[in-house]
Design a protein around this motif. Structure first.
Motif, mmCIF file in Angstrom:
data_model
loop_
_atom_site.group_PDB
_atom_site.id
_atom_site.type_symbol
_atom_site.label_atom_id
_atom_site.label_comp_id
_atom_site.label_asym_id
_atom_site.label_seq_id
_atom_site.Cartn_x
_atom_site.Cartn_y
_atom_site.Cartn_z
ATOM 1 N N ASN A 114 1.602 -5.746 -25.279
ATOM 2 C CA ASN A 114 1.417 -6.338 -26.602
ATOM 3 C C ASN A 114 2.747 -6.661 -27.281
ATOM 4 O OD1 ASN A 114 -1.412 -6.372 -26.604
ATOM 5 N ND2 ASN A 114 -1.509 -4.227 -27.209
ATOM 6 N N ALA A 115 3.753 -5.825 -27.045
ATOM 7 C CA ALA A 115 5.071 -6.095 -27.621
ATOM 8 C C ALA A 115 5.685 -7.350 -27.011
ATOM 9 C CB ALA A 115 5.986 -4.895 -27.409
ATOM 10 N N THR A 116 5.559 -7.496 -25.705
ATOM 11 C CA THR A 116 6.072 -8.697 -25.029
ATOM 12 C C THR A 116 5.301 -9.929 -25.473
ATOM 13 O OG1 THR A 116 6.561 -7.285 -23.113
ATOM 14 C CG2 THR A 116 6.699 -9.672 -22.777
ATOM 15 N N LEU A 117 3.999 -9.781 -25.597
ATOM 16 C CA LEU A 117 3.150 -10.874 -26.065
ATOM 17 C C LEU A 117 3.546 -11.299 -27.484
ATOM 18 C CD1 LEU A 117 0.717 -12.457 -24.906
ATOM 19 C CD2 LEU A 117 -0.767 -10.897 -26.186
ATOM 20 N N HIS A 118 3.903 -10.322 -28.306
ATOM 21 C CA HIS A 118 4.354 -10.604 -29.666
ATOM 22 C C HIS A 118 5.594 -11.502 -29.649
ATOM 23 C CE1 HIS A 118 5.481 -9.899 -33.860
ATOM 24 N NE2 HIS A 118 6.663 -9.463 -33.444
ATOM 25 N N LEU A 119 6.531 -11.207 -28.761
ATOM 26 C CA LEU A 119 7.736 -12.041 -28.638
ATOM 27 C C LEU A 119 7.391 -13.449 -28.156
ATOM 28 C CD1 LEU A 119 10.158 -9.428 -27.009
ATOM 29 C CD2 LEU A 119 10.438 -10.475 -29.274
ATOM 30 N N ILE A 120 6.520 -13.528 -27.159
ATOM 31 C CA ILE A 120 6.138 -14.831 -26.600
ATOM 32 C C ILE A 120 5.464 -15.700 -27.666
ATOM 33 C CG2 ILE A 120 4.636 -15.991 -24.927
ATOM 34 C CD1 ILE A 120 5.087 -13.527 -23.080
ATOM 35 N N LYS A 121 4.559 -15.105 -28.424
ATOM 36 C CA LYS A 121 3.842 -15.868 -29.453
ATOM 37 C C LYS A 121 4.760 -16.290 -30.606
ATOM 38 C CE LYS A 121 -0.807 -14.247 -28.470
ATOM 39 N NZ LYS A 121 -2.018 -13.552 -28.937
ATOM 40 N N ASN A 122 5.885 -15.586 -30.739
ATOM 41 C CA ASN A 122 6.858 -15.975 -31.764
ATOM 42 C C ASN A 122 7.964 -16.870 -31.199
ATOM 43 O OD1 ASN A 122 5.405 -14.588 -33.623
ATOM 44 N ND2 ASN A 122 6.955 -13.071 -34.110
ATOM 45 N N LYS A 123 7.609 -17.553 -30.072
ATOM 46 C CA LYS A 123 8.415 -18.635 -29.509
ATOM 47 C C LYS A 123 9.661 -18.194 -28.742
ATOM 48 C CE LYS A 123 6.845 -21.980 -32.964
ATOM 49 N NZ LYS A 123 6.001 -21.089 -33.763
ATOM 50 N N PHE A 124 9.681 -16.947 -28.270
ATOM 51 C CA PHE A 124 10.762 -16.514 -27.381
ATOM 52 C C PHE A 124 10.293 -16.713 -25.944
ATOM 53 C CE2 PHE A 124 11.216 -14.037 -31.281
ATOM 54 C CZ PHE A 124 12.551 -14.282 -31.607
ATOM 55 N N ARG A 125 11.168 -17.255 -25.090
ATOM 56 C CA ARG A 125 10.749 -17.506 -23.706
ATOM 57 C C ARG A 125 11.626 -16.825 -22.663
ATOM 58 N NH1 ARG A 125 11.874 -23.496 -21.568
ATOM 59 N NH2 ARG A 125 11.275 -22.352 -19.689
ATOM 60 N N ASN A 126 12.882 -16.519 -22.998
ATOM 61 C CA ASN A 126 13.767 -15.837 -22.040
ATOM 62 C C ASN A 126 13.950 -14.393 -22.497
ATOM 63 O OD1 ASN A 126 14.263 -18.249 -20.510
ATOM 64 N ND2 ASN A 126 15.582 -18.925 -22.188
ATOM 65 N N ILE A 127 12.980 -13.578 -22.159
ATOM 66 C CA ILE A 127 12.921 -12.211 -22.698
ATOM 67 C C ILE A 127 13.467 -11.214 -21.681
ATOM 68 C CG2 ILE A 127 11.401 -10.428 -23.624
ATOM 69 C CD1 ILE A 127 9.401 -12.768 -24.252
ATOM 70 N N GLY A 128 14.543 -10.549 -22.061
ATOM 71 C CA GLY A 128 15.099 -9.507 -21.218
ATOM 72 C C GLY A 128 14.420 -8.173 -21.496
ATOM 73 N N PHE A 129 14.315 -7.348 -20.462
ATOM 74 C CA PHE A 129 13.723 -6.022 -20.609
ATOM 75 C C PHE A 129 14.753 -5.002 -20.131
ATOM 76 C CE2 PHE A 129 10.992 -2.452 -19.123
ATOM 77 C CZ PHE A 129 10.274 -2.230 -20.297
ATOM 78 N N ILE A 130 15.196 -4.128 -21.034
ATOM 79 C CA ILE A 130 16.219 -3.136 -20.703
ATOM 80 C C ILE A 130 15.571 -1.760 -20.648
ATOM 81 C CG2 ILE A 130 18.383 -2.062 -21.431
ATOM 82 C CD1 ILE A 130 19.199 -4.690 -22.686
ATOM 83 N N THR A 131 15.655 -1.124 -19.484
ATOM 84 C CA THR A 131 14.964 0.137 -19.263
ATOM 85 C C THR A 131 15.844 1.085 -18.455
ATOM 86 O OG1 THR A 131 12.892 1.119 -18.453
ATOM 87 C CG2 THR A 131 13.804 -0.711 -17.171
#
Length: 346
Positions: free
Chosen positions: A173-190
């Protein structure tokens, strides 16, 4: 000079009576054991005079019950764990239990040393965030009829009590939130770890990215390198060499390192990058820009842990039915993930 701690033996010697008699009086069993009222009053008066305080751990060794619970986490100084610990302490105290807090640093040998120490002191129950290799140690505790509840993570294919959140769903849901707010190159730091909760967070991110046919961009930091300065340098290099427009931090301490790296090296990106973090922190609300965050239900977690523990402590023999509680988190949308004016999705 350090004051001597008085014992039951000292009271018995002073009043010329037996240790057993003093023990019965101090434990409220004088009438039951037909101890005279005169002697009972003498014992109680002298105990009050010398300000006698029972040694709870020693008492546990004698009775097999200490009224003490262990809360073992990865790092008790971590904001999230500390907040849960405080709630657990309050609930336990109202029910007549004290709590010992300790950190295992996600290290198996340290976990085992702590478990051995507490077993020798007849601790009543354990709430544990397990390090990766202590499944057998947990199993041994359970086989000895000692209540154990796992928290934050668990061992797949191993029956146990546990309280966790739905990490996959929260990250999705957090990633989906970014996508719906027009972000497309989303990095994931873990963190590069086999911990089930971190794998589930990665899985949630991957599922959202794949659903919208975007490209995964993952940074896995070795667990041994999560100190503030080392993680900060790794994140700095990652941002420098990757064209991302948003970043999802899998823990709040990674977020702290990441924000420092950005502020020191790319201050302009604070208002350009989309930023979201797993585990909320009070400071994220007042940061500029304020940071969007997944908030775990701390009170519900603590309440469920203690409800299960208190129930188990009442049972003379633990059953083979296990309580598995999976809670939902809440996403707080703040300034750092505001919808951009242009983007891949409209």
């Amino acid at each position: 000079m350090k004051k001597k701690r008085h014992s039951i033996k000292d009271i018995a010697a002073k009043l010329n009576t037996s240790v057993t008699t003093v023990s019965f009086v101090l434990n409220g069993k004088a009438k039951e054991m037909k101890i005279s009222e005169e002697l009972t009053n003498k014992v109680l008066a002298y105990a009050k005079k010398i300000n006698y305080k029972p040694n709870q751990l020693a008492q546990g060794l004698r009775t097999g019950k200490s009224n003490i619970i262990v809360f073992m986490v990865e790092d008790i100084s971590n904001y999230f764990f500390a907040k849960i610990a405080r709630i657990i302490e309050d609930i336990a105290y109202k029910k007549g239990y004290k709590v010992i807090f300790c950190s295992n640093e996600n290290d198996d040998e340290r976990s085992r040393d702590l478990i051995r120490l507490f077993k020798e002191r007849q601790i009543d129950g354990y709430i544990i965030i397990p390090s990766p290799g202590i499944q057998k140690d947990i199993e041994e505790l359970m086989n000895e009829n000692i209540p154990v509840i796992l928290f934050d993570r668990y061992f797949p294919n191993f029956d146990s009590h546990y309280v966790i959140i739905d990490n996959r769903d929260a990250a999705y849901n957090a990633t989906l939130h970014l996508i719906k707010n027009k972000f497309r190159n989303i990095g994931f730091i873990t963190i590069n770890t086999g911990q089930i909760q971190m794998l589930d967070r990665l899985k949630g991110y991957n599922e959202a990215i794949q659903k919208y046919e975007l490209v995964e961009n993952i940074l896995e930091i070795p667990y041994t390198a999560v100190s503030m300065s080392h993680a900060r340098d790794i994140i700095r290099d990652y941002i420098m060499h990757n064209e991302i427009d948003a970043v999802f931090f899998a823990t709040n301490y990674l977020t702290q390192s990441g924000l420092e790296a950005i502020k020191e090296n790319f201050p302009h990106l604070l208002n350009e990058l989309g930023i979201i973090t797993f585990d909320d922190h009070e400071l994220f609300k007042i940061y500029s820009p304020s940071i969007s965050a997944i908030s775990q239900p701390r009170y519900a977690i603590a309440q469920n842990l203690m409800e299960i523990m208190l129930k188990l402590l009442k049972e003379s023999k633990l059953s083979d039915e296990y309580n598995n509680v999976v809670l939902k988190s809440h996403l707080y949308s703040r300034e750092s993930t505001k919808s951009r004016k242009s983007g891949f999705y409209s």
